[in-house]
Motif scaffolding. Sequence first.
Motif, PDB file in Angstrom:
ATOM      1  N   TRP A 156       0.817  -1.311  -0.035  1.00 59.52           N
ATOM      2  CA  TRP A 156       0.158  -0.137   0.163  1.00 59.52           C
ATOM      3  C   TRP A 156       0.923   1.274  -0.117  1.00 59.52           C
ATOM      4  CZ3 TRP A 156      -4.672  -0.306  -1.561  1.00 59.52           C
ATOM      5  CH2 TRP A 156      -5.375  -1.761  -1.075  1.00 59.52           C
ATOM      6  N   LYS A 157       0.735   2.181  -0.695  1.00 58.54           N
ATOM      7  CA  LYS A 157       1.113   3.688  -1.066  1.00 58.54           C
ATOM      8  C   LYS A 157       0.718   4.387   0.384  1.00 58.54           C
ATOM      9  CE  LYS A 157       1.095   7.556  -3.448  1.00 58.54           C
ATOM     10  NZ  LYS A 157       0.019   8.814  -4.584  1.00 58.54           N
ATOM     11  N   ALA A 158       1.614   5.175   1.073  1.00 60.64           N
ATOM     12  CA  ALA A 158       1.866   5.621   2.158  1.00 60.64           C
ATOM     13  C   ALA A 158      -0.077   6.199   2.827  1.00 60.64           C
ATOM     14  CB  ALA A 158       2.071   6.946   2.633  1.00 60.64           C
ATOM     15  N   ASN A 159      -1.187   5.200   3.154  1.00 58.47           N
ATOM     16  CA  ASN A 159      -1.608   6.602   3.814  1.00 58.47           C
ATOM     17  C   ASN A 159      -3.096   5.976   3.303  1.00 58.47           C
ATOM     18  OD1 ASN A 159      -1.506   8.639   6.196  1.00 58.47           O
ATOM     19  ND2 ASN A 159      -0.279   9.961   4.386  1.00 58.47           N
ATOM     20  N   GLN A 160      -2.877   4.539   2.372  1.00 54.39           N
ATOM     21  CA  GLN A 160      -3.919   3.770   1.339  1.00 54.39           C
ATOM     22  C   GLN A 160      -3.846   2.289   2.502  1.00 54.39           C
ATOM     23  OE1 GLN A 160      -5.843   5.317  -0.746  1.00 54.39           O
ATOM     24  NE2 GLN A 160      -4.559   7.081  -0.991  1.00 54.39           N
ATOM     25  N   PRO A 161      -4.974   1.885   2.010  1.00 57.82           N
ATOM     26  CA  PRO A 161      -6.271   2.094   2.090  1.00 57.82           C
ATOM     27  C   PRO A 161      -6.879   3.460   2.291  1.00 57.82           C
ATOM     28  CG  PRO A 161      -6.678   0.626   2.387  1.00 57.82           C
ATOM     29  CD  PRO A 161      -5.094   0.276   2.775  1.00 57.82           C
ATOM     30  N   ASP A 162      -7.480   4.684   1.705  1.00 59.89           N
ATOM     31  CA  ASP A 162      -8.297   5.754   2.119  1.00 59.89           C
ATOM     32  C   ASP A 162     -10.074   5.282   1.786  1.00 59.89           C
ATOM     33  OD1 ASP A 162      -8.248   6.497  -0.147  1.00 59.89           O
ATOM     34  OD2 ASP A 162      -7.680   8.459   0.600  1.00 59.89           O
ATOM     35  N   ASN A 163     -10.589   4.715   1.289  1.00 54.69           N
ATOM     36  CA  ASN A 163     -11.626   3.982   1.513  1.00 54.69           C
ATOM     37  C   ASN A 163     -12.062   5.889   0.858  1.00 54.69           C
ATOM     38  OD1 ASN A 163     -14.302   2.743   0.150  1.00 54.69           O
ATOM     39  ND2 ASN A 163     -14.700   3.095   2.505  1.00 54.69           N
ATOM     40  N   TRP A 164     -11.718   6.941   0.502  1.00 55.93           N
ATOM     41  CA  TRP A 164     -12.296   8.153  -0.332  1.00 55.93           C
ATOM     42  C   TRP A 164     -13.570   8.238  -1.364  1.00 55.93           C
ATOM     43  CZ3 TRP A 164     -11.413  11.551  -5.253  1.00 55.93           C
ATOM     44  CH2 TRP A 164     -11.320  12.619  -4.433  1.00 55.93           C
ATOM     45  N   ALA A 165     -14.123   9.109  -0.956  1.00 61.71           N
ATOM     46  CA  ALA A 165     -15.569   9.041  -1.048  1.00 61.71           C
ATOM     47  C   ALA A 165     -15.473  10.226  -1.597  1.00 61.71           C
ATOM     48  CB  ALA A 165     -16.662   9.231  -0.549  1.00 61.71           C
ATOM     49  N   THR A 178      -2.871  -0.213  -8.820  1.00 60.78           N
ATOM     50  CA  THR A 178      -1.132   0.139  -8.611  1.00 60.78           C
ATOM     51  C   THR A 178      -0.218   0.498  -9.483  1.00 60.78           C
ATOM     52  OG1 THR A 178       0.833  -1.191  -7.810  1.00 60.78           O
ATOM     53  CG2 THR A 178      -0.388  -2.252  -9.446  1.00 60.78           C
ATOM     54  N   GLY A 179       0.921   1.122  -9.589  1.00 64.81           N
ATOM     55  CA  GLY A 179       1.760   2.320 -10.511  1.00 64.81           C
ATOM     56  C   GLY A 179       3.438   1.351  -9.719  1.00 64.81           C
ATOM     57  N   TYR A 180       4.017   2.415  -8.443  1.00 65.59           N
ATOM     58  CA  TYR A 180       4.854   1.670  -8.109  1.00 65.59           C
ATOM     59  C   TYR A 180       3.769   0.786  -6.549  1.00 65.59           C
ATOM     60  CZ  TYR A 180       9.757   1.300  -5.614  1.00 65.59           C
ATOM     61  OH  TYR A 180      10.378   1.230  -5.500  1.00 65.59           O
TER      62      TYR A 180
END
Length: 201
Positions: A156-165, A178-180
């Motif tokens: 996971w990227k930093a602060n992910q997963p964040d379930n952003w709405a 995913t990218g990196y």
Amino acid sequence: MDDLEIRSMKNTENVKEIPAARSTKYRVILILGVLLIVAFLVVVILTGLLFTYYKSIKEEMTHLKNEGSTDRTCSEEWIHYELSCYYMSSNRQSWNVSRKECQNNMADLMVINSEEEMMFLRDNAFGKYLWIGLTDVDGTWQWVDGTPYDPNTTFWKANQPDNWAGHGHGGGEDCVATGYDWNDDHCLSKLLYVCEKKISC
């Protein structure tokens, strides 16, 4: 023999020596010229041979590279790694449509089982953002092939997963791309995707 006769004889000898010296000089110049021409021809021939050799080596390396990248184990445009074949899409689709397109090719969205496999994806994605086969649409993170989700093997990227709405699609973010590193995104977002097909033994 008087002095006049002696001087006359010396002058005659000098006259005879001059043409001989000139003849030798011209001969040397001619030989040097021929040698230079021969040397030039040798250089041209060697250059041609080296160019031909370099070209054949380059063609052989390209052939070997193509053989490796288009491994007979996998179909054209699929990449062979370990026990699977992978396909990086060139078209953008939602997560569900991406999965359907993989399934149409007897595959599914990629399941990442190890750090080595993640490194393989990074090396071949070239920074592109791709859907993978991880979702929590049912409330818990699950891989499409039923592989148990291991929180110790995640990227996971930093602060992910964040379930952003705030994406405007309604609801949270239940699918992973995913990218990196991994990021949860709305499943309706249109992204590239990566399919994985297990190799039959």
